[in-house]
Scaffold this active site. Structure first.
Site, PDB file in Angstrom:
ATOM      1  N   LYS A  95      45.766  43.422  42.051  1.00 58.38           N
ATOM      2  CA  LYS A  95      45.240  43.025  40.742  1.00 58.38           C
ATOM      3  C   LYS A  95      45.279  44.155  39.723  1.00 58.38           C
ATOM      4  O   LYS A  95      45.241  43.911  38.524  1.00 58.38           O
ATOM      5  CB  LYS A  95      43.810  42.485  40.886  1.00 58.38           C
ATOM      6  CG  LYS A  95      43.775  41.112  41.529  1.00 58.38           C
ATOM      7  CD  LYS A  95      42.432  40.440  41.430  1.00 58.38           C
ATOM      8  CE  LYS A  95      42.505  39.029  41.987  1.00 58.38           C
ATOM      9  NZ  LYS A  95      41.254  38.303  41.916  1.00 58.38           N
ATOM     10  N   LYS A 114      51.146  35.167  46.279  1.00 60.82           N
ATOM     11  CA  LYS A 114      50.336  33.979  46.543  1.00 60.82           C
ATOM     12  C   LYS A 114      50.156  33.168  45.251  1.00 60.82           C
ATOM     13  O   LYS A 114      50.245  33.720  44.146  1.00 60.82           O
ATOM     14  CB  LYS A 114      48.988  34.355  47.172  1.00 60.82           C
ATOM     15  CG  LYS A 114      47.929  34.786  46.208  1.00 60.82           C
ATOM     16  CD  LYS A 114      46.566  34.805  46.896  1.00 60.82           C
ATOM     17  CE  LYS A 114      45.522  35.249  45.897  1.00 60.82           C
ATOM     18  NZ  LYS A 114      44.420  34.355  45.719  1.00 60.82           N
ATOM     19  N   LYS A 156      45.448  31.223  40.201  1.00 59.35           N
ATOM     20  CA  LYS A 156      45.117  30.515  38.962  1.00 59.35           C
ATOM     21  C   LYS A 156      45.353  31.373  37.724  1.00 59.35           C
ATOM     22  O   LYS A 156      45.525  30.852  36.640  1.00 59.35           O
ATOM     23  CB  LYS A 156      43.687  29.972  39.004  1.00 59.35           C
ATOM     24  CG  LYS A 156      42.590  30.998  39.208  1.00 59.35           C
ATOM     25  CD  LYS A 156      41.218  30.349  39.130  1.00 59.35           C
ATOM     26  CE  LYS A 156      40.381  30.533  40.373  1.00 59.35           C
ATOM     27  NZ  LYS A 156      40.129  31.922  40.800  1.00 59.35           N
TER      28      LYS A 156
END
Ligand code: AQP
Length: 326
Positions: A111, A192, A195
């Site tokens: 991230k 992966k 959202k």
């Protein structure tokens, strides 16, 4: 009854990855376990969130829990920020956590990769997640595989606390299903499905209209061969599609392989889209009803009352053992 705790961040519109890896399991477990399902809004602010959007997304995740079949009479559904014990125990768990432990978290690496500035919250949030779980004495935490490493840290921190201050926290186990533990992006099967992916073609949102779903599956990346075979190492894209198809159609992967033998990817993609649409359409209709009913606030308030009672008792016990004056 074993206790179960899990949550989802209101950091965007939910995808079928969240449904498969988390919500689907929540619905299955609520009949046989003592369940706490939260919307982890304190986690969502580890990356910047616009206030209006955060409010909308929080309500949207809560309503999607209910629309997908979570029953607030069976499970406690609540917002993390409405139970202040999370923030306090989160801080306590942070003080027990080593920098090296956090540096090893692959989710932080993923991230923060390529970002110019990264908030400290993104780095330390696995310690808050540990607090979330132990506050409810959870035995099991249903999650996708991406959360397994955080769960291991939770176990280490709970054991560390117990060792230092005496038996206080239950040491939880992750509950990860075999099929669907990690649904991948439709465009890049090495990532992966998320959202917050900037490319909406990478995911199927729980809110996508039938035609959008058809289009996204028809454009999903597939390798150059034609064989429809479940082989995640050599055929990750087709394997990902087969997993999604199997979960939404409830047909075992081996039966799907046999059904599509000798056919190209086109037929498979068309049929997956229809299987996903047939599950999502009724969920979307229930979602609209729940949002219109105006009952969400009251359900969340009742959930927060129940959650606060359990969390406050655990926090009190932990703080007393640590030597805080209460
Ligand atoms: N692709 C996935 N396959 C299986 N399970 C998944 N989960 C998420 N993506 C997949 C599971 O959904 C739960 C909630 O996740 P979260 O919102 O708390 O955080 P996340 O794992 O970071 O989910 P996203 O969708 O990738 O969110 P963003 O984009 O905001 O980071 C967890 O149980 C997770 O395992």
């Amino acid at each position: 009854m074993k206790k179960v705790l899990s949550g989802i961040q209101p950091s965007g519109l939910l995808t079928i990855g969240n449904y498969i890896g988390a919500i689907r399991q929540f619905v299955e477990m609520q009949d046989t376990h003592d369940c706490y399902f939260m919307i982890v809004d304190l986690h969502a602010i580890t990356v910047p969130q616009e206030p209006e959007k955060l409010r909308e997304q929080t309500e949207s995740v809560a309503a999607m829990y209910l629309a997908s079949g979570i029953d607030p009479e069976k499970a406690v559904v609540f917002l993390q920020s409405q139970v202040r014990a999370h923030a306090v125990l989160g801080w306590i768990m942070t003080t027990l956590t080593g920098m090296g432990e956090l540096e090893r978290m692959t989710q932080f690496k993923d991230k923060s990769a390529g970002k110019e500035s990264v908030g400290a919250g993104l780095f330390v949030y696995p310690s808050l997640q540990a607090a979330d779980i132990v506050l409810y004495n959870a035995d099991l935490v249903p999650v996708g595989e991406d959360q397994k490493q955080h769960l291991e840290l939770t176990r280490d921190l709970a054991q560390r606390f117990n060792h230092r201050y005496g038996d206080t926290f239950v040491v939880p186990e992750p509950h990860i299903t075999d099929v669907g533990k990690r649904i991948m992006s439709l465009i890049d099967a090495s990532k992966k499905m998320s959202k917050s992916d900037p490319n909406p073609g990478a995911f199927i949102s729980m809110f996508d209209e039938p035609d959008v779903i058809r289009k996204k599956f028809s454009r999903a990346t597939t390798d150059s061969g034609r064989e429809i075979k479940y082989d995640p190492d050599n055929k990750p894209e087709v394997s990902n599609l087969l997993e999604i198809f199997s979960i939404f159609s409830k047909v075992p992967i081996s039966d799907l392989e046999a059904r599509y033998e000798g056919q190209g990817y086109g037929a498979l993609k068309k049929d997956i889209a229809e299987a996903v649409i047939s599950v999502l359409e009724p969920i979307q209709a229930r979602y609209r009803d729940i949002r219109q009913s105006g009952e969400l606030q009251a359900i969340l308030k009742r959930g927060a009352e129940k959650a606060n009672a359990v969390a406050d008792a655990t926090l009190k016990r932990a703080m007393e053992r640590m030597g805080f004056l209460l």
